[in-house]
Design a protein around this motif. Structure first.
Motif, PDB file in Angstrom:
ATOM      1  N   THR A 116     -35.180-100.464  -0.497  1.00  0.00           N
ATOM      2  CA  THR A 116     -34.391-101.556  -1.057  1.00  0.00           C
ATOM      3  C   THR A 116     -34.158-101.275  -2.538  1.00  0.00           C
ATOM      4  OG1 THR A 116     -36.346-102.833  -1.639  1.00  0.00           O
ATOM      5  CG2 THR A 116     -35.394-103.230   0.539  1.00  0.00           C
ATOM      6  N   ILE A 120     -34.084-103.408  -6.387  1.00  0.00           N
ATOM      7  CA  ILE A 120     -34.376-104.675  -7.051  1.00  0.00           C
ATOM      8  C   ILE A 120     -33.302-104.892  -8.112  1.00  0.00           C
ATOM      9  CG2 ILE A 120     -36.072-106.047  -8.296  1.00  0.00           C
ATOM     10  CD1 ILE A 120     -37.359-103.026  -6.561  1.00  0.00           C
ATOM     11  N   LEU A 121     -32.556-105.958  -7.963  1.00  0.00           N
ATOM     12  CA  LEU A 121     -31.430-106.227  -8.855  1.00  0.00           C
ATOM     13  C   LEU A 121     -31.938-106.802 -10.174  1.00  0.00           C
ATOM     14  CD1 LEU A 121     -29.064-107.768  -6.151  1.00  0.00           C
ATOM     15  CD2 LEU A 121     -29.144-105.398  -6.967  1.00  0.00           C
ATOM     16  N   ASP A 139     -31.528-109.542 -11.540  1.00  0.00           N
ATOM     17  CA  ASP A 139     -32.020-110.933 -11.497  1.00  0.00           C
ATOM     18  C   ASP A 139     -33.276-111.070 -10.641  1.00  0.00           C
ATOM     19  OD1 ASP A 139     -31.083-110.640  -8.930  1.00  0.00           O
ATOM     20  OD2 ASP A 139     -29.539-112.189  -9.067  1.00  0.00           O
ATOM     21  N   GLY A 140     -33.813-109.944 -10.159  1.00  0.00           N
ATOM     22  CA  GLY A 140     -35.042-109.986  -9.370  1.00  0.00           C
ATOM     23  C   GLY A 140     -34.810-110.037  -7.870  1.00  0.00           C
ATOM     24  N   ASP A 141     -33.580-110.324  -7.456  1.00  0.00           N
ATOM     25  CA  ASP A 141     -33.295-110.320  -6.024  1.00  0.00           C
ATOM     26  C   ASP A 141     -33.442-108.905  -5.462  1.00  0.00           C
ATOM     27  OD1 ASP A 141     -32.855-112.988  -6.010  1.00  0.00           O
ATOM     28  OD2 ASP A 141     -30.712-112.897  -5.543  1.00  0.00           O
ATOM     29  N   ILE A 142     -33.705-108.844  -4.154  1.00  0.00           N
ATOM     30  CA  ILE A 142     -33.933-107.554  -3.503  1.00  0.00           C
ATOM     31  C   ILE A 142     -32.780-107.270  -2.552  1.00  0.00           C
ATOM     32  CG2 ILE A 142     -35.456-106.277  -1.968  1.00  0.00           C
ATOM     33  CD1 ILE A 142     -37.756-108.060  -3.115  1.00  0.00           C
ATOM     34  N   LEU A 143     -32.074-106.176  -2.818  1.00  0.00           N
ATOM     35  CA  LEU A 143     -30.911-105.805  -2.017  1.00  0.00           C
ATOM     36  C   LEU A 143     -31.354-104.932  -0.850  1.00  0.00           C
ATOM     37  CD1 LEU A 143     -27.705-105.956  -2.071  1.00  0.00           C
ATOM     38  CD2 LEU A 143     -27.831-103.625  -2.969  1.00  0.00           C
ATOM     39  N   ALA A 144     -31.092-105.412   0.361  1.00  0.00           N
ATOM     40  CA  ALA A 144     -31.435-104.650   1.564  1.00  0.00           C
ATOM     41  C   ALA A 144     -30.163-104.168   2.247  1.00  0.00           C
ATOM     42  CB  ALA A 144     -32.242-105.518   2.518  1.00  0.00           C
ATOM     43  N   ALA A 148     -35.995-102.983 -14.076  1.00  0.00           N
ATOM     44  CA  ALA A 148     -36.477-101.769 -14.731  1.00  0.00           C
ATOM     45  C   ALA A 148     -37.197-100.826 -13.765  1.00  0.00           C
ATOM     46  CB  ALA A 148     -37.395-102.132 -15.891  1.00  0.00           C
ATOM     47  N   HIS A 149     -37.767-101.377 -12.694  1.00  0.00           N
ATOM     48  CA  HIS A 149     -38.536-100.520 -11.785  1.00  0.00           C
ATOM     49  C   HIS A 149     -37.755-100.133 -10.528  1.00  0.00           C
ATOM     50  CE1 HIS A 149     -39.297-104.603 -10.362  1.00  0.00           C
ATOM     51  NE2 HIS A 149     -39.747-104.122  -9.217  1.00  0.00           N
TER      52      HIS A 149
END
Lengths: 186, 427
Positions: free
Chosen positions: B285, B287-288, B290-295, B402-403
């Motif tokens: 995935t 990590i965008l 805004d913290g959302d996780i794109l799958a 950042a990660h």
């Protein structure tokens, strides 16, 4: 080639046998043996159960060597807590991450569905002996990992009905990429 | 010696990409820019004729291998992949290759659970779920279907991750930074043949694709893509798949992140929804910001890298002619254009795209360069036929946390120092 394709299309749309039919019938018992995918709504979870307490003992003997006692320190992927570079409760994390970048990820912090933990442990863990745990043991280890993430209390017991009900913090962060058919998702 | 024949097309010595293609032009250009003309060695003090010209040559072998003088051209294990685990990452030496085909033995590989030792006589492909007729196939039957061949790239979602997440540019070579991409000719049976034979039910939308490795690597993929252009591949570059690439058969999903081209393919479960396997829940995935996780962001975006010259190389002469050459690719279509800058992005020139320029394939580009000898920074920027182009590193970074390290496709910068050293930098 084109005419063959046309034939395939025509025959299948007419629900008849296609022109090439080299596939052989797949027996229901073979499907049952190999179909191990578990879905977020709990479909295909097996009978059985496991407790946080039993899971703690299994975790110490089967998992801690790679995932560390608290599930945060690796070297294998982080099981507990938030994802990312920094964490107040683990000041050494940035050093660990420089050695093991997969520690940037966190099962407890990111995975949207608890069923995925059961699915992955059953198919692939422990890494040196995949598929060696019984379904009861997989439920137990799953329960213990959820407990380490403060998502289950220490007396909890998991089974196919209770596991899909565990709400993961990653669920509200999940965003589907454009083009992925989302309509049928839970 | 006609200096006026040189046509500079961007600052710091980038030459017209067609300079060497025009008949009769190359020689005068070569003279103008100081290439050594083909000449004879002086007779005086000449060393003896090489022994290989005065003796019978050696015997050939049943299966050829590279010259002993090319023994340094090897895949390289990513230092950070845990040595105790079956999870391992092997990088292809792009800086030692030309053209667009990666030799099979040098193709990059990522293994989640080691390489299984499969007996092809016993291997079965199972197809079940939302189908009218659950089917199984052995190798002998599968390989009687009509086959197709396509030259296409494969790239790991995490290729160039170091440049995505390292706060300072890591001083590493092209292999370490970009070596999780390769190109091959893949040959096999369109998966649509098997899906249609089984009779996919109307409510089907996804297929869970699973390998026969010990960890049963598993990904959920949209049915529409698999019907469109996915194949069950048996051959790579004309020979049967290497075990490292999925022997005896793998899924090959053109243009999409490498891990969905499931190696050692064993089971296809047609479904109405994805299973959210481990890899689509976490590792693959993004990590965008805004913290959302794109799958399920599958296609590998347009990307390029200059392979010659590239990181950790030492240019042999401190000024003069060099051909700048590299690779470009897009998981969404053909490469339409590659621009190169020799002044850190202030001016750009179009590089030559070398035929064949194929859909979802590595594309070789080059541009002649007359280096002044001053320190400079080389960049490449690819655009695909849909108009997608590479972002700057800061643009890319602004989209993600950042990660987040997957699908990094920012413009790559190689700094060339006045002493001829080439170094990875952030432009």
């Amino acid at each position: 080639m084109r005419s063959l394709w046309l034939l395939l299309a025509l025959t299948t749309s007419a629900a008849a046998q296609p022109v090439i039919d080299f596939g052989q019938p797949l027996a229901a018992q073979t499907i049952q043996r190999y179909a191990i995918s578990v879905y977020p709504d709990g479909r295909n979870l097996p009978p059985g159960q496991g407790s946080v307490i039993a899971g703690g003992e299994l975790y110490a003997s089967q998992c801690a060597a790679c995932h560390s006692a608290n599930g945060k320190q690796g070297p294998a992927a982080r099981l507990v807590g938030s994802d990312g570079f920094f964490s107040l409760d683990d000041p050494l994390r940035i050093l660990r991450i420089s050695e093991y970048p997969l520690l940037l990820l966190s099962v407890g912090g990111q995975w949207p569905y608890a069923t995925s933990i059961f699915d992955y442990i059953r198919r692939a863990m422990p890494h040196h002996a995949p598929k060696s745990l019984s379904d009861d043991q997989v439920y137990a280890v799953t329960a213990y990992i959820l407990h380490l993430n403060d998502l289950l209390d220490e007396t909890a017991v998991l089974d196919k009905d209770s596991l899909p009900k565990v709400e993961m913090p990653g669920r509200k962060r999940l965003r589907w990429a454009q083009g992925a058919p989302e309509s049928a998702a839970p | 010696m006609n200096k006026s024949a040189l046509r500079f097309v961007a600052a710091n010595g980038l030459l017209d990409r067609r300079a060497f293609l025009k008949s009769g032009y190359g020689l005068s250009l070569a003279a103008a820019i100081g290439l050594t003309p083909a000449g004879r060695v002086l007779a005086q003090g000449e060393p003896p004729m090489p022994t290989w010209m005065t003796s019978l040559g050696g015997a050939d072998t049943e299966y050829g291998s590279p010259s002993a003088h090319e023994r340094q051209v090897l895949r390289q294990r990513q230092p950070s992949s845990p040595e105790t685990a079956g999870f391992s990452i092997w990088h292809s030496p792009l800086q030692h290759q030309r053209g667009i085909i990666t030799p099979s033995g040098l193709h990059y590989a990522v293994h989640h659970n080691g390489i299984p030792a499969i007996d092809p006589e016993r291997h079965q492909l199972l197809l079940h779920g939302l189908v009218e007729r659950p089917l199984q196939f052995d190798l002998e039957r599968l390989m009687r279907y009509p086959m197709v061949s396509r030259i296409q790239f494969l790239e790991c979602a995490g290729n160039t991750a170091a440049n995505a997440i390292s706060p300072t540019a890591r001083n590493a070579d092209c292999q370490e930074l970009f070596g999780e991409v390769s190109g091959s000719e893949w040959t096999g049976v369109p998966l649509s043949y098997l899906l249609r034979e089984a009779g996919v039910k109307a409510e089907a939308r996804w297929v869970i694709c699973e390998g026969a490795d010990g960890g049963s690597h598993s990904r959920s993929l949209p049915l529409a893509k698999l019907l469109d252009d996915a194949i069950i591949a048996f051959y790579q570059n004309g020979e049967r798949l290497r075990p490292s690439q999925g022997y005896p058969l793998r899924l090959f999903v053109p243009g999409w992140e490498g891990n969905v081209s499931v190696k050692w393919l064993h089971r296809l479960e047609v479904s109405d929804s994805p299973a959210f396997s481990k890899d689509e829940s976490g590792l693959y995935t993004r990590i965008l910001s805004d913290g959302d996780i794109l799958a399920f962001g599958f296609p590998m975006e347009v990307k390029s890298v200059i392979t010659h010259p590239s990181g950790l190389q030492q240019l042999p002469e401190l000024k003069g002619f060099y051909e700048v050459s590299g690779l470009a690719w897009s998981g969404l279509g053909r490469i339409a254009k590659v621009e190169v800058s020799a002044d850190n992005g202030r001016t750009w020139a179009s590089a030559q795209l070398h035929a064949p320029v194929l859909d979802k394939a590595l594309t070789r580009f080059s541009i002649p360069w007359q280096w002044t000898g001053a320190a400079t920074t080389l960049l490449s920027r690819a655009t695909d036929e849909l108009g997608n182009t590479q972002p700057s590193r800061s643009e890319w970074r602004s989209r993600y946390a950042a990660h987040s390290f997957n699908h990094y496709n920012a413009i790559q910068a190689w700094r060339v120092s006045s002493s001829g050293e080439v170094e990875n930098v952030y432009a």
